[in-house]
Design a protein around this motif. Structure first.
Motif, PDB file in Angstrom:
ATOM      1  N   THR B  31       0.908  -1.185  -0.082  1.00  0.00           N
ATOM      2  CA  THR B  31      -0.031   0.144  -0.098  1.00  0.00           C
ATOM      3  C   THR B  31       0.819   1.215   0.036  1.00  0.00           C
ATOM      4  OG1 THR B  31      -1.472  -1.391   1.270  1.00  0.00           O
ATOM      5  CG2 THR B  31      -1.888   1.141   1.215  1.00  0.00           C
ATOM      6  N   ILE B  32       0.498   2.212  -0.594  1.00  0.00           N
ATOM      7  CA  ILE B  32       1.106   3.594  -0.802  1.00  0.00           C
ATOM      8  C   ILE B  32       0.797   4.605   0.257  1.00  0.00           C
ATOM      9  CG2 ILE B  32       1.613   5.360  -2.455  1.00  0.00           C
ATOM     10  CD1 ILE B  32       0.772   3.374  -4.830  1.00  0.00           C
ATOM     11  N   VAL B  33       1.804   4.811   0.869  1.00  0.00           N
ATOM     12  CA  VAL B  33       1.401   5.983   1.969  1.00  0.00           C
ATOM     13  C   VAL B  33       1.787   7.257   1.575  1.00  0.00           C
ATOM     14  CG1 VAL B  33       1.600   4.114   4.118  1.00  0.00           C
ATOM     15  CG2 VAL B  33       3.707   5.287   3.221  1.00  0.00           C
ATOM     16  N   LYS B  34       2.545   7.436   0.801  1.00  0.00           N
ATOM     17  CA  LYS B  34       2.979   8.863   0.113  1.00  0.00           C
ATOM     18  C   LYS B  34       3.578   8.780  -1.161  1.00  0.00           C
ATOM     19  CE  LYS B  34       5.415  13.195   1.814  1.00  0.00           C
ATOM     20  NZ  LYS B  34       6.349  13.608   0.934  1.00  0.00           N
ATOM     21  N   ALA B  35       3.158   9.712  -1.934  1.00  0.00           N
ATOM     22  CA  ALA B  35       3.607   9.662  -3.276  1.00  0.00           C
ATOM     23  C   ALA B  35       3.981  11.222  -3.746  1.00  0.00           C
ATOM     24  CB  ALA B  35       2.415   9.262  -4.354  1.00  0.00           C
ATOM     25  N   THR B  36       5.148  11.211  -4.231  1.00  0.00           N
ATOM     26  CA  THR B  36       5.759  12.487  -4.837  1.00  0.00           C
ATOM     27  C   THR B  36       6.021  12.345  -6.106  1.00  0.00           C
ATOM     28  OG1 THR B  36       6.800  12.628  -2.828  1.00  0.00           O
ATOM     29  CG2 THR B  36       7.287  14.330  -4.135  1.00  0.00           C
ATOM     30  N   ALA B  37       5.374  13.503  -7.199  1.00  0.00           N
ATOM     31  CA  ALA B  37       5.629  13.401  -8.398  1.00  0.00           C
ATOM     32  C   ALA B  37       6.805  14.078  -8.421  1.00  0.00           C
ATOM     33  CB  ALA B  37       4.472  14.101  -9.238  1.00  0.00           C
ATOM     34  N   LEU B 343      -4.246  11.023  -5.228  1.00  0.00           N
ATOM     35  CA  LEU B 343      -5.169   9.890  -5.441  1.00  0.00           C
ATOM     36  C   LEU B 343      -4.432   8.579  -5.114  1.00  0.00           C
ATOM     37  CD1 LEU B 343      -6.987  10.327  -8.844  1.00  0.00           C
ATOM     38  CD2 LEU B 343      -7.802  10.704  -6.505  1.00  0.00           C
ATOM     39  N   LEU B 344      -3.048   8.572  -5.265  1.00  0.00           N
ATOM     40  CA  LEU B 344      -2.034   7.419  -4.988  1.00  0.00           C
ATOM     41  C   LEU B 344      -2.148   7.132  -3.525  1.00  0.00           C
ATOM     42  CD1 LEU B 344       0.737   8.012  -7.460  1.00  0.00           C
ATOM     43  CD2 LEU B 344      -1.285   6.456  -7.645  1.00  0.00           C
ATOM     44  N   VAL B 345      -2.212   7.723  -2.588  1.00  0.00           N
ATOM     45  CA  VAL B 345      -2.467   7.832  -1.289  1.00  0.00           C
ATOM     46  C   VAL B 345      -3.350   6.403  -0.997  1.00  0.00           C
ATOM     47  CG1 VAL B 345      -2.467   8.501   0.970  1.00  0.00           C
ATOM     48  CG2 VAL B 345      -1.141   9.795  -0.511  1.00  0.00           C
ATOM     49  N   GLY B 346      -2.868   5.376  -0.402  1.00  0.00           N
ATOM     50  CA  GLY B 346      -3.801   4.195  -0.028  1.00  0.00           C
ATOM     51  C   GLY B 346      -4.166   3.335  -1.182  1.00  0.00           C
ATOM     52  N   ALA B 347      -3.556   3.582  -2.193  1.00  0.00           N
ATOM     53  CA  ALA B 347      -3.815   2.686  -3.409  1.00  0.00           C
ATOM     54  C   ALA B 347      -2.587   1.560  -3.595  1.00  0.00           C
ATOM     55  CB  ALA B 347      -3.600   3.574  -4.786  1.00  0.00           C
ATOM     56  N   ASN B 348      -2.681   0.654  -4.575  1.00  0.00           N
ATOM     57  CA  ASN B 348      -1.953  -0.509  -4.538  1.00  0.00           C
ATOM     58  C   ASN B 348      -0.794   0.028  -5.439  1.00  0.00           C
ATOM     59  OD1 ASN B 348      -1.731  -3.199  -3.443  1.00  0.00           O
ATOM     60  ND2 ASN B 348      -3.730  -3.319  -4.034  1.00  0.00           N
ATOM     61  N   ILE B 349       0.268  -0.710  -5.298  1.00  0.00           N
ATOM     62  CA  ILE B 349       1.309  -0.354  -6.268  1.00  0.00           C
ATOM     63  C   ILE B 349       1.067  -0.806  -7.715  1.00  0.00           C
ATOM     64  CG2 ILE B 349       3.714  -1.030  -6.928  1.00  0.00           C
ATOM     65  CD1 ILE B 349       4.460  -1.961  -4.051  1.00  0.00           C
ATOM     66  N   ALA B 350       0.166  -1.708  -7.626  1.00  0.00           N
ATOM     67  CA  ALA B 350      -0.264  -2.232  -9.255  1.00  0.00           C
ATOM     68  C   ALA B 350      -1.205  -1.115  -9.911  1.00  0.00           C
ATOM     69  CB  ALA B 350      -0.856  -3.529  -8.899  1.00  0.00           C
ATOM     70  N   ASP B 351      -1.741  -0.377  -9.135  1.00  0.00           N
ATOM     71  CA  ASP B 351      -2.837   0.553  -9.524  1.00  0.00           C
ATOM     72  C   ASP B 351      -2.102   1.951  -9.997  1.00  0.00           C
ATOM     73  OD1 ASP B 351      -4.602  -1.120  -9.136  1.00  0.00           O
ATOM     74  OD2 ASP B 351      -5.143  -0.447  -7.081  1.00  0.00           O
ATOM     75  N   VAL B 352      -0.846   2.040  -9.672  1.00  0.00           N
ATOM     76  CA  VAL B 352      -0.215   3.249  -9.883  1.00  0.00           C
ATOM     77  C   VAL B 352      -0.363   3.728 -11.523  1.00  0.00           C
ATOM     78  CG1 VAL B 352       1.988   4.576  -9.948  1.00  0.00           C
ATOM     79  CG2 VAL B 352       1.518   3.159  -8.201  1.00  0.00           C
ATOM     80  N   SER B 353      -0.005   2.919 -12.462  1.00  0.00           N
ATOM     81  CA  SER B 353      -0.010   3.136 -13.896  1.00  0.00           C
ATOM     82  C   SER B 353      -1.681   3.240 -14.432  1.00  0.00           C
ATOM     83  CB  SER B 353       0.745   2.220 -14.814  1.00  0.00           C
ATOM     84  OG  SER B 353      -0.003   0.909 -14.900  1.00  0.00           O
TER      85      SER B 353
END
Lengths: 188, 368
Positions: B31-37, B343-353
């Motif tokens: 699970t993603i807890v933080k994402a930085t573009a 949107l990525l917070v809480g998502a799965n790694i597989a869902d990123v793309s």
């Protein structure tokens, strides 16, 4: 459209004495304000006048006047009207209030302006680098930054290519064609 | 306590990323807890270069702002210049522009079909849709002489008129595509994988969507019917009949449904243009571009592209033959950075793309 514009101008003028308006013959209004007024006028437009959508933040460098002009472009989905809010700031000490608590996405625009023009947004929380990496020179989008001079100073021709031939000359030699007039000034 | 989060670098070299950018992920387990573009891999200083060129020379750069769909950028720049100068555009040119924009939208959505499906491992869709997109590119080739970078819409109108037999060619292609869309429905929208992975993933908060600056299919996927073609009709969109479809839940599935229906509407618009297009001039000739100065001032024109509102701000000092400032507003500027990080917070790694493609992010537009 005319009534809506008049109403907006009246309300803005009554709340912000320093606002100078300009009307256009299409769905657009312009307000020039002092830089201190920026957060409050934007917040007022968003909360009270329904300008919910921040379209754009941009900056124009007026080098001759030693000023930056920062322009905020808002759009109202209900009134179908564009409002430009603009302010002039000193080019040597460019400081402006951060507005990313009003619109989150403003953060990205401010990071870009900070990097490209060197405008300091007070209280802007952002990682240091946005588009440029390891950049130590002056902010590159400023008008006095000379791209050609920078490129000539930083980059160089790879050695071992001194005998590289001009394509045009090779073609001329082979076919006997003449170089067209407009191309002559580019001749090496 | 031991730190549980791991840092993962998603991109810039990754088949699941939409272009030259990176997303730095902090993950706990899956699970993603933080994402930085992170952007900066593709900065080409287009806007600086445009300041060194005259108003017309910029077109070689404009089409490269966003490669899958370059025409809205050209159109918004051309229209901003026309607004600044007060130049009239002939009626026929406006119709042709609408047709070019809609063909570009169809092309971009077909491209998106492939990308969205490939992000789930459904590679057949991409093989088909990229192939079908080629028929749209054939139309562009016949009309503009180029397949990808058209440089066709310019201040004052368009660069040339329809070639002979072009209308029939367009109708033929539209007939083909319309039939073909049913195959995509069977292949992608009936797919159990797509249904399971798209529903309930990447949900955009409906209440916040407008404030966050969400535009285009992601906004309409939340059920909010905003489209610059009807909100602020440019060219001749007010004379054409079309529906702006909306979704319900704001998830990937809703956005996909919006795009699926929009292709059909675009085909409808193209057909109407062919029916209604008047005869006459297609270009209001501009003066010698080497000596062409625009009055002092600025203008911002916005266009509804396949990924949302795309706009161009131009400023002129009234003396020089070059722009004082040209600045693009891309939809991806908001979608790929602040919205994506959220949107990525809480998502799965597989869902990123999958989420990235559903937002229609286009990194070249962020960096320019």
């Amino acid at each position: 459209m005319k009534e809506i514009k008049t109403k907006i101008i009246e309300r803005i003028k009554s709340h912000f004495q320093d606002a100078v308006e300009r009307d256009y013959d299409y769905n657009r209004l312009d307000f020039s304000v002092k830089k201190e007024t920026i957060p409050s006028i934007l917040f007022y437009l968003k909360d009270e006048m329904n300008f919910k959508h921040l379209s754009h933040i941009t900056c124009v460098d007026w080098l001759e006047e030693k000023e930056f002009e920062v322009v905020f472009i808002l759009w109202s989905y209900t009134d179908r009207l564009q409002v430009y809010v603009r302010t002039r700031i000193d080019r040597d000490h460019p400081v402006l209030d951060n507005i990313d608590m009003i619109w989150r996405q403003a953060n990205t625009y401010e990071r870009e302006l900070k990097e490209m023009y060197g405008i300091n947004f007070t209280g802007l929380e952002a990682p240091e680098e946005f588009l440029l990496e390891d950049w130590e020179g002056p902010p590159p989008m400023r008008r006095d930054f000379d791209t050609r001079e920078y490129a000539a100073r930083t980059y160089y021709t790879r050695p071992g290519r001194e005998d590289a031939q001009d394509v045009r000359e090779t073609i001329i030699k082979r076919t006997g064609e003449e170089l067209p007039d407009f191309a002559k000034k580019y001749k090496r | 306590m031991r730190e549980k989060a791991t840092t993962l670098y998603f991109g810039p070299q990754h088949p699941g990323i939409t272009g030259n950018m990176m997303v730095r992920l902090k993950v706990e387990g899956d699970t993603i807890v933080k994402a930085t573009a992170e952007v900066g891999y593709l900065h080409r200083a287009f806007e600086k270069l445009m300041e060194e060129r005259n108003w017309l020379q910029s077109f070689t750069l404009l089409c490269r702002f966003c490669v899958p769909e370059p025409d809205p950028v050209e159109e918004s720049y051309a229209r901003a210049v026309e607004m600044l100068e007060g130049r009239e555009v002939p009626e026929r040119a406006k119709y042709i522009r609408v047709m070019v924009l809609e063909l570009a939208r169809i092309g971009a959505f077909l491209f998106w079909y492939g990308a969205q499906a490939s992000s789930l491992g459904l590679h057949t869709v991409g093989q088909w849709s990229i192939g079908d997109r080629n028929y749209v590119l054939d139309l562009f080739e016949a009309l503009t002489g180029a397949r990808i970078y058209h440089m066709y819409i310019w201040p004052g109108g368009v660069r040339r008129d329809f070639p002979e037999g072009f209308e029939e060619q367009v109708i033929k292609t539209m007939d083909y595509l319309e039939k073909r869309l049913n195959d995509y429905d069977d292949l992608l929208f009936e797919s159990a994988i797509f249904q399971k992975r798209a529903k309930g993933i990447g949900i955009i908060n409906k209440e916040k969507a407008i404030e966050w600056g969400v535009v285009g299919p992601p906004l309409r996927g939340c059920g909010i019917r905003h489209d610059m073609r009807i909100d602020d009709p440019y060219e001749v969109y007010d004379k054409l009949d079309f529906i702006v479809p909306t979704g319900e839940n704001g998830d990937i599935w809703s956005r996909a449904q919006v795009r699926r229906q929009e292709i059909r509407q675009s085909i409808r618009i193209v057909r109407q243009v062919i029916d209604k297009i008047p005869k006459g001039e297609y270009y209001n000739k501009i003066p010698n571009p080497q000596k062409w100065t625009l009055p002092k001032g600025d203008a911002y024109a916005h266009t509804e592209a396949a990924r949302g509102e795309v706009g161009f701000f131009v400023a002129s000092d009234g003396v020089s033959t070059h722009p004082r400032r040209a600045h693009e507003r891309g939809a991806a500027y908001v979608h790929a950075i602040t919205l994506l990080e959220d949107l990525l917070v809480g998502a799965n790694i597989a869902d990123v793309s999958e989420i990235m493609f559903s937002l229609g992010t286009c990194p070249p537009e962020v960096e320019r």
